[in-house]
Design a protein around this motif. Structure first.
Motif, PDB file in Angstrom:
ATOM      1  N   GLU A 170      -8.374  27.760 -44.427  1.00 51.48           N
ATOM      2  CA  GLU A 170      -7.571  27.099 -43.570  1.00 51.48           C
ATOM      3  C   GLU A 170      -7.267  25.495 -44.248  1.00 51.48           C
ATOM      4  N   THR A 171      -8.296  25.033 -44.727  1.00 52.60           N
ATOM      5  CA  THR A 171      -8.155  23.606 -45.602  1.00 52.60           C
ATOM      6  C   THR A 171      -7.097  23.929 -46.861  1.00 52.60           C
ATOM      7  N   TYR A 172      -7.165  25.106 -47.428  1.00 53.99           N
ATOM      8  CA  TYR A 172      -6.163  25.557 -48.456  1.00 53.99           C
ATOM      9  C   TYR A 172      -4.787  25.569 -47.927  1.00 53.99           C
ATOM     10  N   ARG A 189       0.618  22.613 -47.862  1.00 51.82           N
ATOM     11  CA  ARG A 189       1.095  22.341 -46.731  1.00 51.82           C
ATOM     12  C   ARG A 189       1.679  22.998 -45.465  1.00 51.82           C
ATOM     13  N   ILE A 190       0.847  23.955 -44.954  1.00 53.65           N
ATOM     14  CA  ILE A 190       0.845  24.621 -43.790  1.00 53.65           C
ATOM     15  C   ILE A 190      -0.063  24.336 -42.934  1.00 53.65           C
ATOM     16  N   GLY A 191       0.058  23.313 -42.090  1.00 57.16           N
ATOM     17  CA  GLY A 191      -0.589  22.755 -40.956  1.00 57.16           C
ATOM     18  C   GLY A 191      -0.215  23.513 -39.648  1.00 57.16           C
ATOM     19  N   PRO A 192      -0.862  23.201 -38.262  1.00 59.73           N
ATOM     20  CA  PRO A 192      -0.835  23.888 -37.419  1.00 59.73           C
ATOM     21  C   PRO A 192       0.779  24.157 -36.868  1.00 59.73           C
ATOM     22  N   ALA A 193       1.658  23.048 -36.930  1.00 61.19           N
ATOM     23  CA  ALA A 193       3.116  23.196 -36.704  1.00 61.19           C
ATOM     24  C   ALA A 193       3.688  23.945 -37.582  1.00 61.19           C
ATOM     25  N   GLU A 194       3.410  23.752 -38.732  1.00 64.32           N
ATOM     26  CA  GLU A 194       3.980  24.655 -39.674  1.00 64.32           C
ATOM     27  C   GLU A 194       3.669  26.377 -39.633  1.00 64.32           C
ATOM     28  N   LEU A 220       6.162  29.273 -38.434  1.00 61.63           N
ATOM     29  CA  LEU A 220       6.026  30.543 -39.296  1.00 61.63           C
ATOM     30  C   LEU A 220       5.950  31.839 -38.269  1.00 61.63           C
ATOM     31  N   ARG A 221       5.057  31.773 -37.482  1.00 58.50           N
ATOM     32  CA  ARG A 221       4.749  32.891 -36.526  1.00 58.50           C
ATOM     33  C   ARG A 221       5.785  33.168 -35.643  1.00 58.50           C
ATOM     34  N   LEU A 231       0.343  36.604 -45.090  1.00 58.19           N
ATOM     35  CA  LEU A 231      -0.388  37.588 -43.714  1.00 58.19           C
ATOM     36  C   LEU A 231      -1.298  36.815 -43.133  1.00 58.19           C
ATOM     37  N   HIS A 232      -2.106  35.943 -44.127  1.00 60.62           N
ATOM     38  CA  HIS A 232      -3.168  35.199 -43.369  1.00 60.62           C
ATOM     39  C   HIS A 232      -2.692  34.172 -42.704  1.00 60.62           C
ATOM     40  N   ALA A 233      -1.378  33.400 -43.055  1.00 67.76           N
ATOM     41  CA  ALA A 233      -0.762  32.536 -42.358  1.00 67.76           C
ATOM     42  C   ALA A 233      -0.368  32.973 -41.027  1.00 67.76           C
ATOM     43  N   LEU A 234       0.069  34.072 -40.901  1.00 64.92           N
ATOM     44  CA  LEU A 234       0.465  34.753 -39.715  1.00 64.92           C
ATOM     45  C   LEU A 234      -0.459  35.410 -38.803  1.00 64.92           C
ATOM     46  N   GLY A 235      -1.658  35.346 -39.221  1.00 68.45           N
ATOM     47  CA  GLY A 235      -2.886  35.636 -38.280  1.00 68.45           C
ATOM     48  C   GLY A 235      -3.447  37.146 -38.310  1.00 68.45           C
TER      49      GLY A 235
END
Length: 247
Positions: free
Chosen positions: A223-225, A231-236, A240-241, A161-165
């Motif tokens: 964000e660094t984690y 291994r989830i940078g901006p492109a990844e 996902l989104r 959920l964090h990765a999805l914003g």
């Protein structure tokens, strides 16, 4: 919204089976319904439960249970491919050791729970990284689970959920829904005092917070984690989104 699907799927053999859909993300989109599910283990599904899960189209399960845990409660649905991402359980063994030493209290149990979440970050980041690799490669719908679907699964769901914003407040609300729905197995850890069993049979905000304290201690910030640990940078994250948020 009244026309939204039910978040909690009322299964007889899996009390904590829930949908991560319908949560607002920072960009105004919502997480997709009927794509990402979280649950306790799938080894006690009834025929009626199987029909419901089959109707959801679930074809993959990501199982955080340890090696021995997986030998009981095996998923009986042949159409579901189970990916093992083992995080070995440590809490009950630690509690039993303190019980033998005569030092086990409910506050001690709470701290053992918090330490287990810190160790997700310190020692088990590889399992969460593997989960995100699957999320980028595979296609939903899928279910994430462990034994109770509350701790390892709860931390994984919070990371997704964090990765999805999704906001911290909503993530915490989703995490705490376990206390509303999870039915603890009566035979679990019966040698432990009731107040200790209650502490480990539920969730509280301090558990999840302890995991994110470890993120900050080990990586500096979330964000660094995501970038370096998972291994989830901006492109990844954008990928996902695109997949898991409504367009």
């Amino acid at each position: 919204m009244s026309d939204s699907p039910s978040r909690h799927l009322n299964l007889q053999g899996a009390s904590n089976f829930r949908d991560l859909g319908g949560y607002p993300a920072a960009d105004g989109r919502l997480t997709r319904w009927r794509q990402i599910f979280r649950s306790n283990h799938l080894g006690q599904l009834t025929e009626a439960d199987v029909a419901i899960v089959r109707g959801l189209g679930v074809t993959r399960a990501f199982d955080f249970r340890g090696v021995e845990e997986r030998t009981t409660g095996v998923c009986g649905m042949r159409e579901i491919t189970v990916h093992s991402l083992p995080i070995e359980p440590t809490v009950v063994a630690a509690l039993r050791a303190r019980l033998e030493a005569g030092t086990l209290t409910a506050p001690v149990a709470l701290e053992i729970m918090r330490e287990s979440y810190r160790n997700y970050v310190r020692h088990n980041t590889h399992s969460f990284r593997a989960l995100f690799g699957h999320l980028l490669e595979d296609h939903a719908p899928f279910v994430i689970h462990c034994t109770a679907g509350k701790d390892r699964t709860g931390f994984a769901s919070a990371l997704i959920l964090h990765a999805l914003g999704v906001s911290d407040d909503i993530i915490a609300e989703d995490y705490l829904l376990t206390n509303q729905f999870y039915r603890r197995e009566a035979s679990a850890a019966t040698e432990l005092p009731d107040d200790v069993r209650n502490a480990i049979g539920s969730v509280e905000a301090s558990y999840l917070n302890a995991g994110f304290e470890a993120v900050r201690a080990e990586y500096g910030d979330l964000e660094t984690y995501l970038r370096d640990g998972l291994r989830i940078g901006p492109a990844e994250r954008e990928a996902l989104r695109a997949r898991y948020l409504q367009s």
